[in-house]
Design a protein around this motif. Structure first.
Motif, PDB file in Angstrom:
ATOM      1  N   SER A 363      -2.846  -0.194   3.964  1.00  9.59           N
ATOM      2  CA  SER A 363      -2.752   0.369   2.621  1.00  9.59           C
ATOM      3  C   SER A 363      -2.230   1.794   2.737  1.00  9.59           C
ATOM      4  CB  SER A 363      -4.119   0.362   1.933  1.00  9.59           C
ATOM      5  OG  SER A 363      -4.557  -0.963   1.725  1.00  9.59           O
ATOM      6  N   ARG A 365      -1.355   5.525   0.724  1.00  9.30           N
ATOM      7  CA  ARG A 365      -1.690   6.384  -0.414  1.00  9.30           C
ATOM      8  C   ARG A 365      -0.675   7.523  -0.454  1.00  9.30           C
ATOM      9  NH1 ARG A 365      -7.770   8.494  -0.915  1.00  9.30           N
ATOM     10  NH2 ARG A 365      -7.187   9.832   0.853  1.00  9.30           N
ATOM     11  N   ILE A 376      -2.103   3.801  -4.747  1.00  8.12           N
ATOM     12  CA  ILE A 376      -2.367   3.056  -3.517  1.00  8.12           C
ATOM     13  C   ILE A 376      -1.625   1.734  -3.560  1.00  8.12           C
ATOM     14  CG2 ILE A 376      -4.144   1.902  -2.142  1.00  8.12           C
ATOM     15  CD1 ILE A 376      -6.102   4.027  -3.221  1.00  8.12           C
ATOM     16  N   ARG A 377      -0.926   1.453  -2.479  1.00  8.02           N
ATOM     17  CA  ARG A 377      -0.242   0.178  -2.338  1.00  8.02           C
ATOM     18  C   ARG A 377      -0.514  -0.373  -0.940  1.00  8.02           C
ATOM     19  NH1 ARG A 377      -0.241   0.886  -6.910  1.00  8.02           N
ATOM     20  NH2 ARG A 377       1.490   0.886  -8.410  1.00  8.02           N
ATOM     21  N   SER A 378      -0.461  -1.694  -0.812  1.00  7.40           N
ATOM     22  CA  SER A 378      -0.651  -2.336   0.485  1.00  7.40           C
ATOM     23  C   SER A 378       0.652  -2.982   0.925  1.00  7.40           C
ATOM     24  CB  SER A 378      -1.752  -3.392   0.417  1.00  7.40           C
ATOM     25  OG  SER A 378      -2.992  -2.786   0.122  1.00  7.40           O
ATOM     26  N   CYS A 639      -2.383  -8.108  -4.731  1.00  9.31           N
ATOM     27  CA  CYS A 639      -2.800  -7.268  -3.610  1.00  9.31           C
ATOM     28  C   CYS A 639      -1.702  -7.081  -2.591  1.00  9.31           C
ATOM     29  CB  CYS A 639      -4.028  -7.879  -2.938  1.00  9.31           C
ATOM     30  SG  CYS A 639      -5.421  -8.118  -4.049  1.00  9.31           S
ATOM     31  N   ARG A 640      -1.102  -8.180  -2.088  1.00  5.90           N
ATOM     32  CA  ARG A 640      -0.134  -8.041  -1.009  1.00  5.90           C
ATOM     33  C   ARG A 640       1.221  -7.565  -1.492  1.00  5.90           C
ATOM     34  NH1 ARG A 640      -3.938  -8.514   0.603  1.00  5.90           N
ATOM     35  NH2 ARG A 640      -3.655  -6.286   0.506  1.00  5.90           N
ATOM     36  N   GLY A 642       1.544  -4.969  -2.995  1.00  4.97           N
ATOM     37  CA  GLY A 642       1.450  -3.518  -2.965  1.00  4.97           C
ATOM     38  C   GLY A 642       0.653  -2.932  -4.098  1.00  4.97           C
ATOM     39  N   CYS A 644      -2.894  -2.943  -4.640  1.00  2.00           N
ATOM     40  CA  CYS A 644      -4.312  -3.090  -4.369  1.00  2.00           C
ATOM     41  C   CYS A 644      -5.087  -2.432  -5.506  1.00  2.00           C
ATOM     42  CB  CYS A 644      -4.665  -2.444  -3.033  1.00  2.00           C
ATOM     43  SG  CYS A 644      -6.379  -2.679  -2.549  1.00  2.00           S
ATOM     44  N   CYS A 662     -11.904  -2.962   0.547  1.00  7.05           N
ATOM     45  CA  CYS A 662     -10.558  -2.864  -0.011  1.00  7.05           C
ATOM     46  C   CYS A 662     -10.151  -1.400  -0.101  1.00  7.05           C
ATOM     47  CB  CYS A 662     -10.492  -3.507  -1.391  1.00  7.05           C
ATOM     48  SG  CYS A 662     -10.542  -5.317  -1.337  1.00  7.05           S
ATOM     49  N   ALA A 663      -8.844  -1.184  -0.246  1.00  3.18           N
ATOM     50  CA  ALA A 663      -8.321   0.181  -0.240  1.00  3.18           C
ATOM     51  C   ALA A 663      -8.489   0.880  -1.578  1.00  3.18           C
ATOM     52  CB  ALA A 663      -6.838   0.153   0.137  1.00  3.18           C
TER      53      ALA A 663
END
Length: 689
Positions: A363, A365, A376-378, A639-640, A642, A644, A662-663
């Motif tokens: 993740s 930031r 925040i993105r994953s 979630c995946r 980006g 989250c 989780c982020a």
């Protein structure tokens, strides 16, 4: 050879790692009971020759013979003649006799060519010996450092130092070594009976000095013969040879070896398949004995993706930091397509990267779009681990990804959390694999391929890998050149690309194809030969659901379909996911043990307030998100892709527990559906959905 060249120990390890059937064919074919003409010519041109043999007490030793070119000759294809070459003070001096087994290795560093020959001493006459060949085979050039040797005018009488432990000078030599040789023996069975000497190479620091009596070294991907490790199973004694290429010393170390198959140290060492731990029995240092000195090495290309112990130790330390945000620096930016850029990220806090498994994500930031609060993105880690840095590959698609494309130049800083995730390749599977992706869903597939297919031609998965990918056009197809290079080097990889918005063209590469159109289940059926496959899927939500439903319609077991979704919702399964981490859907990161503990007890009613629906939580769904989707309740989740935190909703009543961290930073009174389940003992849960 008319019978298998492999003995019981080699076969046992081949069986353990899943290559026994393959090695019974192609592997056996490469081992002869005679020397081909090209090997005979090669041996005759060598001024150096490595041998392994046993002393009178049965201890293997590795050493190097030195003489004028031509001191190795081959009167016929089954006889190897050695005229002298053993240096004074060598631990094998006076130990060789008729009937003794001997292993030989010819190696030329400048060409990285090497050939092996094993046999039995059939005759001895003074300094000359003749070896009756029992096995002869070539080795690939992996891990060999390119060095140029130069003769020295004269060699003083060498000083021979003997001890039962490593001196400070010995440890210094081993600490900077990028090469060593290992001798081992199998005298327990008739098949494959003999002594072997093998080469090992890596980056300086790949051999760890645990203490004055203990060394640890990684085993990298090789030819899958497992000559050394197979010998060590029944006869754990071995002999190591380290060469001081600058001073001309030969350091011989007699050891007792053990194989380490698993553990945190192994996982932290980039490129390691196993570890070998050596317990020192005797040390012989022949000081200044060699009549050559060598130039500084040109490292083998393969070692760039392998680790050293300093990095592995730091990776172990970093493993405790995966739940904390850490600063990273952008080291490099590479454009992969018209819409995708890769960012190489290195720790900025003096620590190492934590180990990850191909397919996992981190993740990120970073500020975006001028907003005050960071977003925040994953992102999937798009490369196999190397112990030094991460790579993410991001498609420009939205405010945050656009900010990354516009602002992340070398030297920029971001914060990362992780890695984590359960979408990984199943270890030890012996079924062919199908990697099926579309769009930016290619990123975990590339990471898996880079982890499975290594060193230009070696594979950790010796079964067929079918790689199907859908892209809009060639300009938007990320990693195209890389995929073609992998297809050229790996015969078990078959690639087919579908371009939905452009004409597909053929290829000169036999196992690479492209065509026009979209990937659908009928097209997929036409491409795959009949077999029992493991499927790995990643792409937009509609693509994922279509593929999943189509495969289930073909009676592919639910447990054989593993996926990671890029899009607004996770895939709806029509069967309870198998209890294995690798089959978890998007956002479901719980292990079977963790979820089982939370599922205990009577069913819990879950009310979706806005939808006016109620469902019973009985543990058959992985999360509250999966429960909502099973009941047709609309719930955001990406979630995946980006985002989250996109699945956060208000908790009106009741209590929940999380199956993983989780982020996302969520507001008080909200829960993340993708990883939340009703708390143990909860009477009911009400969600604002």
């Amino acid at each position: 050879m008319s019978v298998s060249p492999f003995h019981a120990g080699e076969l046992a390890i081949q069986q353990r790692v899943g290559v026994r059937e393959q090695m019974a064919g192609a592997g056996s074919a490469g081992v002869r009971d005679y020397m081909p003409d090209q090997h005979r010519q090669f041996f005759g041109e060598l001024p150096l020759f490595f041998i392994g043999a046993l002393d009178g007490a049965g201890q293997p030793w590795a050493t190097m013979l030195v003489n004028d070119a031509g001191f190795i000759s081959t009167p016929d294809a089954r006889t190897l003649r050695v005229d002298g070459g053993m240096l004074a003070g060598d631990p094998l001096q006076g130990q060789l006799c008729m009937g003794a087994h001997i292993g030989g290795l010819g190696l030329v560093p400048t060409t990285r060519r090497r050939n092996r020959v094993n046999g039995v001493i059939a005759a001895m006459d003074g300094g000359r010996m003749e070896v009756a060949v029992t096995q002869s085979f070539g080795n690939c050039p992996q891990y060999i450092q390119d060095r140029v040797q130069t003769p020295v005018p004269s060699v003083p009488t060498p000083q021979v130092l003997r001890a039962d432990a490593l001196s400070a000078q010995d440890r210094e030599l081993i600490a900077r070594a990028d090469t060593f040789f290992i001798a081992s023996a199998n005298l327990e069975t008739e098949a494959g009976r003999g002594v072997d000497v093998s080469h090992r190479g890596g980056r300086p620091g790949f051999v760890r000095i645990d203490d004055e009596r203990t060394l640890t070294s990684p085993e990298f991907v090789g030819n899958f013969f497992f000559n050394t490790m197979g010998n060590l199973l029944a006869h754990p004694r071995a002999g190591l040879l380290f060469i001081d290429f600058e001073r001309g010393d030969m350091l011989h170390v007699a050891v007792e070896a053990e194989i380490i198959w698993e553990g945190a140290q192994l996982r932290a060492f980039a490129g390691a398949e196993q570890l070998l731990r050596f317990h020192v029995r005797e040390v012989v240092r022949n000081v200044g004995a060699l009549p050559f000195r060598w130039s500084a090495p040109k490292p083998a290309a393969q070692v760039a993706r392998t680790g050293i112990w300093e990095e592995a130790d730091r990776v172990l330390e970093a493993a405790a930091l995966t739940s904390a945000w850490r600063p990273y620096t952008v080291a490099e930016v590479v454009r992969e397509s018209a819409t995708v850029q890769s960012f190489y990220l290195e720790p900025a806090d003096g620590m190492a990267v934590a180990a990850h498994v191909p397919g996992q994500f981190i993740s990120l930031r970073a500020p975006a779009g001028g907003e005050a609060a960071p977003r925040i993105r994953s992102y999937t880690l798009s490369d196999a681990p190397n112990g030094r840095r991460y790579r993410i590959s991001v498609k420009r698609d939205g405010a945050v990804s656009g900010w990354l494309h516009d602002h992340l130049a070398p030297g920029a800083r971001v914060e990362l959390l992780g890695p984590g995730g359960d979408f990984v390749f199943e270890q030890g599977t012996r079924r062919p694999a199908v990697l099926l992706s579309a769009g930016i869903g290619i990123t975990p597939m590339i990471a898996m391929l880079n982890g499975l297919l290594v060193n230009g031609s070696r594979t950790r998965h010796r079964h067929a890998i079918h790689f199907f990918h859908g892209a809009r056009n060639r300009d938007e197809h990320a990693f195209s050149a890389h995929l073609q290079a992998m297809a050229e080097g790996h015969r078990n990889l078959n690639v087919h690309i579908r371009y939905s918005g452009a004409d597909g063209e053929g290829s000169d590469i036999a196992n690479w194809q492209s065509s026009s159109g979209r990937i659908d289940i009928d097209w997929l059926k036409a491409q795959l030969p009949f077999d029992d496959y493991d499927f790995y899927l990643c792409g937009p939500a509609a693509f994922m659901q279509q593929m999943y439903d189509g495969l289930r319609g073909l009676n592919v077991a639910d447990a054989r379909i593993r996926f990671e979704a890029f899009g607004p919702a996770s895939v709806r399964r029509d069967a309870k996911p198998a209890a294995t981490a690798a089959t978890a859907a998007i956002g479901a990161g719980a292990t079977a043990a963790a979820t089982a503990a939370l599922h205990a007890g009577p069913p819990v009613p879950v009310q979706f307030a806005q939808s006016g629906m109620t469902a019973m939580w009985d543990g058959s769904a992985d999360s509250l998100l999966a429960l909502a989707e099973a009941k047709g309740v609309p719930a955001e989740s990406s979630c995946r892709s980006g985002q989250c935190g996109a699945c956060a909703v208000g908790l009106v009543a009741g209590e929940v527990e999380y199956t993983r961290a989780c982020a996302a930073d969520i507001a008080p009174g909200q829960v993340l559906l993708c990883s939340a389940v009703p708390a143990a003992g909860s009477a009911a849960v009400t969600l604002a959905l």
